[in-house]
Write a protein that holds these residues in place. Structure first.
Motif, PDB file in Angstrom:
ATOM      1  N   HIS A  95       0.856  -1.189   0.000  1.00 41.78           N
ATOM      2  CA  HIS A  95       0.000   0.000   0.000  1.00 41.78           C
ATOM      3  C   HIS A  95       0.886   1.230   0.000  1.00 41.78           C
ATOM      4  CE1 HIS A  95      -1.979  -3.057   2.467  1.00 41.78           C
ATOM      5  NE2 HIS A  95      -3.136  -2.507   2.205  1.00 41.78           N
ATOM      6  N   ALA A  96       0.447   2.242  -0.704  1.00 38.19           N
ATOM      7  CA  ALA A  96       1.150   3.529  -0.632  1.00 38.19           C
ATOM      8  C   ALA A  96       0.239   4.513   0.079  1.00 38.19           C
ATOM      9  CB  ALA A  96       1.466   4.033  -2.025  1.00 38.19           C
ATOM     10  N   ARG A  97       0.791   5.168   1.093  1.00 37.74           N
ATOM     11  CA  ARG A  97       0.012   6.182   1.810  1.00 37.74           C
ATOM     12  C   ARG A  97       0.275   7.532   1.145  1.00 37.74           C
ATOM     13  NH1 ARG A  97      -0.594   6.668   8.290  1.00 37.74           N
ATOM     14  NH2 ARG A  97      -1.300   4.557   8.028  1.00 37.74           N
ATOM     15  N   VAL A  98      -0.795   8.181   0.712  1.00 33.49           N
ATOM     16  CA  VAL A  98      -0.635   9.411  -0.073  1.00 33.49           C
ATOM     17  C   VAL A  98      -0.898  10.621   0.821  1.00 33.49           C
ATOM     18  CG1 VAL A  98      -1.432  10.651  -2.125  1.00 33.49           C
ATOM     19  CG2 VAL A  98      -1.491   8.150  -2.081  1.00 33.49           C
ATOM     20  N   LEU A  99      -0.023  11.615   0.730  1.00 35.53           N
ATOM     21  CA  LEU A  99      -0.226  12.852   1.494  1.00 35.53           C
ATOM     22  C   LEU A  99      -1.291  13.674   0.768  1.00 35.53           C
ATOM     23  CD1 LEU A  99       3.527  13.616   2.227  1.00 35.53           C
ATOM     24  CD2 LEU A  99       1.875  12.508   3.724  1.00 35.53           C
ATOM     25  N   ILE A 100      -2.431  13.807   1.416  1.00 31.98           N
ATOM     26  CA  ILE A 100      -3.611  14.334   0.725  1.00 31.98           C
ATOM     27  C   ILE A 100      -3.738  15.848   0.892  1.00 31.98           C
ATOM     28  CG2 ILE A 100      -4.903  12.192   0.861  1.00 31.98           C
ATOM     29  CD1 ILE A 100      -6.296  13.371   3.340  1.00 31.98           C
ATOM     30  N   PRO A 101      -4.662  16.476   0.136  1.00 28.10           N
ATOM     31  CA  PRO A 101      -4.816  17.931   0.258  1.00 28.10           C
ATOM     32  C   PRO A 101      -5.343  18.339   1.632  1.00 28.10           C
ATOM     33  CG  PRO A 101      -5.904  17.100  -1.718  1.00 28.10           C
ATOM     34  CD  PRO A 101      -5.521  15.913  -0.903  1.00 28.10           C
ATOM     35  N   THR A 109     -11.431  16.366 -10.114  1.00 26.34           N
ATOM     36  CA  THR A 109     -10.317  16.060 -11.028  1.00 26.34           C
ATOM     37  C   THR A 109      -9.260  15.240 -10.294  1.00 26.34           C
ATOM     38  OG1 THR A 109     -10.709  18.197 -12.026  1.00 26.34           O
ATOM     39  CG2 THR A 109      -8.630  17.126 -12.589  1.00 26.34           C
ATOM     40  N   LEU A 110      -8.949  15.680  -9.069  1.00 30.99           N
ATOM     41  CA  LEU A 110      -7.923  14.964  -8.311  1.00 30.99           C
ATOM     42  C   LEU A 110      -8.387  13.544  -7.976  1.00 30.99           C
ATOM     43  CD1 LEU A 110      -5.175  15.096  -6.996  1.00 30.99           C
ATOM     44  CD2 LEU A 110      -6.223  16.035  -4.954  1.00 30.99           C
ATOM     45  N   LEU A 111      -9.657  13.424  -7.620  1.00 28.77           N
ATOM     46  CA  LEU A 111     -10.179  12.082  -7.324  1.00 28.77           C
ATOM     47  C   LEU A 111     -10.070  11.175  -8.543  1.00 28.77           C
ATOM     48  CD1 LEU A 111     -13.368  12.505  -5.121  1.00 28.77           C
ATOM     49  CD2 LEU A 111     -11.269  11.302  -4.550  1.00 28.77           C
ATOM     50  N   ARG A 112     -10.362  11.740  -9.714  1.00 28.47           N
ATOM     51  CA  ARG A 112     -10.263  10.930 -10.945  1.00 28.47           C
ATOM     52  C   ARG A 112      -8.821  10.483 -11.173  1.00 28.47           C
ATOM     53  NH1 ARG A 112     -14.258  14.564 -13.099  1.00 28.47           N
ATOM     54  NH2 ARG A 112     -16.225  13.430 -13.119  1.00 28.47           N
ATOM     55  N   PHE A 113      -7.879  11.395 -10.906  1.00 29.30           N
ATOM     56  CA  PHE A 113      -6.463  11.028 -11.058  1.00 29.30           C
ATOM     57  C   PHE A 113      -6.098   9.886 -10.111  1.00 29.30           C
ATOM     58  CE2 PHE A 113      -5.254  15.292 -13.004  1.00 29.30           C
ATOM     59  CZ  PHE A 113      -4.836  14.735 -14.202  1.00 29.30           C
ATOM     60  N   LEU A 114      -6.611   9.982  -8.874  1.00 34.08           N
ATOM     61  CA  LEU A 114      -6.286   8.937  -7.895  1.00 34.08           C
ATOM     62  C   LEU A 114      -6.870   7.591  -8.321  1.00 34.08           C
ATOM     63  CD1 LEU A 114      -6.733  10.872  -4.529  1.00 34.08           C
ATOM     64  CD2 LEU A 114      -4.614   9.929  -5.431  1.00 34.08           C
ATOM     65  N   ILE A 115      -8.083   7.641  -8.855  1.00 30.00           N
ATOM     66  CA  ILE A 115      -8.712   6.398  -9.324  1.00 30.00           C
ATOM     67  C   ILE A 115      -7.892   5.822 -10.484  1.00 30.00           C
ATOM     68  CG2 ILE A 115     -10.766   5.468 -10.491  1.00 30.00           C
ATOM     69  CD1 ILE A 115     -12.362   7.611  -8.809  1.00 30.00           C
ATOM     70  N   GLU A 116      -7.453   6.725 -11.361  1.00 30.61           N
ATOM     71  CA  GLU A 116      -6.657   6.263 -12.499  1.00 30.61           C
ATOM     72  C   GLU A 116      -5.343   5.639 -12.012  1.00 30.61           C
ATOM     73  OE1 GLU A 116      -5.890   9.215 -15.508  1.00 30.61           O
ATOM     74  OE2 GLU A 116      -4.318   7.944 -16.367  1.00 30.61           O
ATOM     75  N   ALA A 117      -4.719   6.309 -11.019  1.00 30.56           N
ATOM     76  CA  ALA A 117      -3.453   5.782 -10.473  1.00 30.56           C
ATOM     77  C   ALA A 117      -3.672   4.394  -9.899  1.00 30.56           C
ATOM     78  CB  ALA A 117      -2.930   6.724  -9.393  1.00 30.56           C
ATOM     79  N   SER A 118      -4.784   4.256  -9.196  1.00 31.09           N
ATOM     80  CA  SER A 118      -5.074   2.989  -8.556  1.00 31.09           C
ATOM     81  C   SER A 118      -5.300   1.878  -9.591  1.00 31.09           C
ATOM     82  CB  SER A 118      -6.303   3.194  -7.668  1.00 31.09           C
ATOM     83  OG  SER A 118      -6.872   1.996  -7.355  1.00 31.09           O
ATOM     84  N   ARG A 119      -5.969   2.235 -10.690  1.00 32.39           N
ATOM     85  CA  ARG A 119      -6.226   1.218 -11.724  1.00 32.39           C
ATOM     86  C   ARG A 119      -4.961   0.880 -12.491  1.00 32.39           C
ATOM     87  NH1 ARG A 119     -11.898   3.740 -13.645  1.00 32.39           N
ATOM     88  NH2 ARG A 119     -13.205   2.655 -12.146  1.00 32.39           N
ATOM     89  N   ASP A 148       4.745   6.521  -7.781  1.00 31.18           N
ATOM     90  CA  ASP A 148       5.344   7.691  -7.140  1.00 31.18           C
ATOM     91  C   ASP A 148       5.508   8.830  -8.148  1.00 31.18           C
ATOM     92  OD1 ASP A 148       6.511   8.984  -4.915  1.00 31.18           O
ATOM     93  OD2 ASP A 148       8.496   8.647  -5.779  1.00 31.18           O
ATOM     94  N   ILE A 149       6.000   8.489  -9.336  1.00 32.16           N
ATOM     95  CA  ILE A 149       6.202   9.519 -10.374  1.00 32.16           C
ATOM     96  C   ILE A 149       4.853  10.133 -10.758  1.00 32.16           C
ATOM     97  CG2 ILE A 149       6.912   9.881 -12.784  1.00 32.16           C
ATOM     98  CD1 ILE A 149       9.028   7.639 -12.256  1.00 32.16           C
ATOM     99  N   PHE A 150       3.860   9.263 -10.926  1.00 33.41           N
ATOM    100  CA  PHE A 150       2.522   9.735 -11.304  1.00 33.41           C
ATOM    101  C   PHE A 150       1.975  10.701 -10.247  1.00 33.41           C
ATOM    102  CE2 PHE A 150      -2.076   9.500 -11.312  1.00 33.41           C
ATOM    103  CZ  PHE A 150      -2.414   9.495 -12.660  1.00 33.41           C
ATOM    104  N   LEU A 151       2.114  10.302  -8.974  1.00 35.23           N
ATOM    105  CA  LEU A 151       1.566  11.137  -7.895  1.00 35.23           C
ATOM    106  C   LEU A 151       2.284  12.481  -7.828  1.00 35.23           C
ATOM    107  CD1 LEU A 151       1.028   8.475  -5.087  1.00 35.23           C
ATOM    108  CD2 LEU A 151      -0.735   9.644  -6.400  1.00 35.23           C
ATOM    109  N   ARG A 152       3.591  12.457  -8.007  1.00 34.78           N
ATOM    110  CA  ARG A 152       4.330  13.732  -7.972  1.00 34.78           C
ATOM    111  C   ARG A 152       3.876  14.653  -9.087  1.00 34.78           C
ATOM    112  NH1 ARG A 152      10.211  12.875  -5.450  1.00 34.78           N
ATOM    113  NH2 ARG A 152       9.588  11.282  -3.990  1.00 34.78           N
ATOM    114  N   ARG A 153       3.569  14.053 -10.242  1.00 41.33           N
ATOM    115  CA  ARG A 153       3.112  14.885 -11.368  1.00 41.33           C
ATOM    116  C   ARG A 153       1.800  15.583 -11.046  1.00 41.33           C
ATOM    117  NH1 ARG A 153       4.684  10.924 -16.055  1.00 41.33           N
ATOM    118  NH2 ARG A 153       6.843  11.542 -16.322  1.00 41.33           N
TER     119      ARG A 153
END
Ligand code: SF4
Ligand code: SF4
Length: 430
Positions: A95-101, A109-119, A148-153
């Motif tokens: 599991h990766a723990r993400v530092l959230i807003p 938009t951010l939620l969609r990105f997170l869903i995409e990252a997860s998939r 990690d790269i995706f999340l940083r972007r």
């Protein structure tokens, strides 16, 4: 080593249950008119069968594991299918723990990105956990770096587990709440911009938590839950708007009850005018909650900084103590300046000293009890004696203990010494 070769004591671990039994159990959990978590999990790549094995066997199907990736030192929690499941090769679950807003507010938009990252990099499963609302993404081990790269972007980081600064939390503050004395969201963001390496690189005796509450109501219960607590407050009396108060009374506000509700009898009403004695006001917010916006936090606003709150720690639950009674905040644009005053004490003095003297798995609240509050103010916060005396006098909180003391790996001698130190510290605690 194949899992069959691992030494498994039959008395400790169960035999893997028969496949039919596991499937039957999972099918049972999908019955009924209510939503089924098993049905939902089956839509993801989560190994539901292993989960079912654990349920049937009455034992966790997971054992601890470790995933390493260059540049990621915190925020990844790993496990693998337990040897008793006899699953070969083992299934890893990282599991990766993400530092959230700030304030746990996500744009769609951010939620969609997170869903995409997860998939893309994981099992298509997101978890929003705990009081902090941390987002946890299951990730396929080989894709950890890509995640990690995706999340940083998209402006997020992985971190916040282990001996680091954990997810810093703020109340919604000015986003949703009229009582906010300062911008808690901005304060939290500023904390990360100043201390991001604290969140991503383990370097302390134990975890550090910052929490930001916009007013003394302290919705986050930060005083009981964080090592460093920043609460918006004011000096003197709450601010009364006579015209709005008149309207409030006309609309049915009960001024006599308002007067009675003040716990320190700071409010008086002469039949036409409300007065508040600022020297008696303990900033409980009761009158403000009842008569807002006729009564608001006072005009001379600022921040109070507390230290050492924890729910679970070596010396039991305790409320944070006042470290800096008041940092003036004359206008919202001075927030960063005020926070830098906090960081100069916390980042530049207290944490390095705590790092040096803190015991393993000792929160700063335990350290300050062990070394005594006076010594803490002198040697850790490096306050001059006059200031330390003033702060000690100004501290209105008391620690409380309900679970007793826990002793992690201490020798008998250490335990005796610890108890003696604690006894002395408690004598001087104010
Ligand atoms: S702590 Fe105060 S400012 Fe923050 S949400 Fe609660 S009431 Fe509002
Ligand atoms: S904030 Fe609390 S203590 Fe202060 S005047 Fe209002 S009710 Fe009284």
């Amino acid at each position: 080593m194949a899992s069959e070769e691992l030494p498994i004591t039959p008395s400790l671990w169960p035999e893997p249950p028969p496949k039919e039994k596991v499937e039957e159990y999972l099918a049972e959990l999908e019955k009924g008119p209510w939503p089924s978590h098993v049905t939902e999990l089956k839509k993801t790549k989560y190994p539901v069968y292993i989960y079912g094995m654990g349920l049937v066997a009455g034992a966790t199907p997971w054992a601890t594991s470790a995933a390493k990736a260059p540049g990621i030192y915190s925020g990844v929690l790993s496990r693998m299918s337990h040897p008793w499941t006899r699953i070969t090769p083992p299934v890893f679950e990282d599991h990766a723990r993400v530092l959230i807003p700030s304030a746990q507010v996500f744009t769609t938009t951010l939620l969609r990105f997170l869903i995409e990252a997860s998939r893309r990099y994981g099992w298509g499963l997101l978890q929003f956990i705990g009081g902090t609302g941390d987002v946890v993404i299951n990730v396929v081990r080989e894709r950890l770096i890509d995640l990690d790269i995706f999340l940083r972007r998209i402006g997020l980081d992985i971190g916040g587990s282990g001996d680091v600064m954990r997810n810093t939390v703020s109340c919604p503050g000015p986003l949703l709440c009229p009582y906010a004395i300062y911008d808690t969201l901005k304060a939290r963001d500023f904390t990360y911009s100043c201390l991001i390496d604290w969140a991503t690189y383990p370097q302390f005796p134990y975890k550090i938590k910052f929490k930001y509450s916009g007013c003394p109501i302290d919705c986050l219960k930060a005083q009981a839950r964080a090592d460093y607590v920043i609460i918006g407050t004011w000096r003197g009396a709450p601010d009364v708007d006579d015209e709005k108060l008149r309207q409030w009374i006309e609309e049915g506000g009960d001024v006599e009850e308002l007067v009675r509700s003040c716990p320190t009898r700071a409010i008086t009403w002469d039949g036409s005018r409300l007065s508040i004695d600022g020297s008696k006001c303990v900033k409980c917010m009761e009158c403000i909650r009842r008569a807002y916006p006729a009564i608001k936090p006072g005009k001379e606003r600022g921040l109070t900084v507390l230290i050492g709150g924890t729910i679970k720690s070596r010396s039991g639950p305790k409320l944070a103590k006042v470290l800096i009674p008041f940092i003036p905040l004359p206008s919202p644009d001075k927030l960063e300046e005020a926070l830098m005053t906090v960081f100069q004490v916390v980042r530049d003095r207290i944490v390095p000293k705590w790092d040096e003297e803190g015991w393993r798995r000792e929160r700063v609240g335990d350290t300050l009890i062990r070394v005594t509050w006076q010594r803490f103010l002198r040697d850790f916060a490096k306050f001059d004696p006059d200031l330390a005396a003033k702060i000690t006098k100004a501290t209105p909180t008391e620690p409380y203990y309900s679970y007793g003391i826990t002793f992690f790996n201490m020798s008998e001698e250490q335990k005796q010494k610890y108890l003696e130190d604690l006894r002395k510290a408690m004598e001087t605690w104010q």
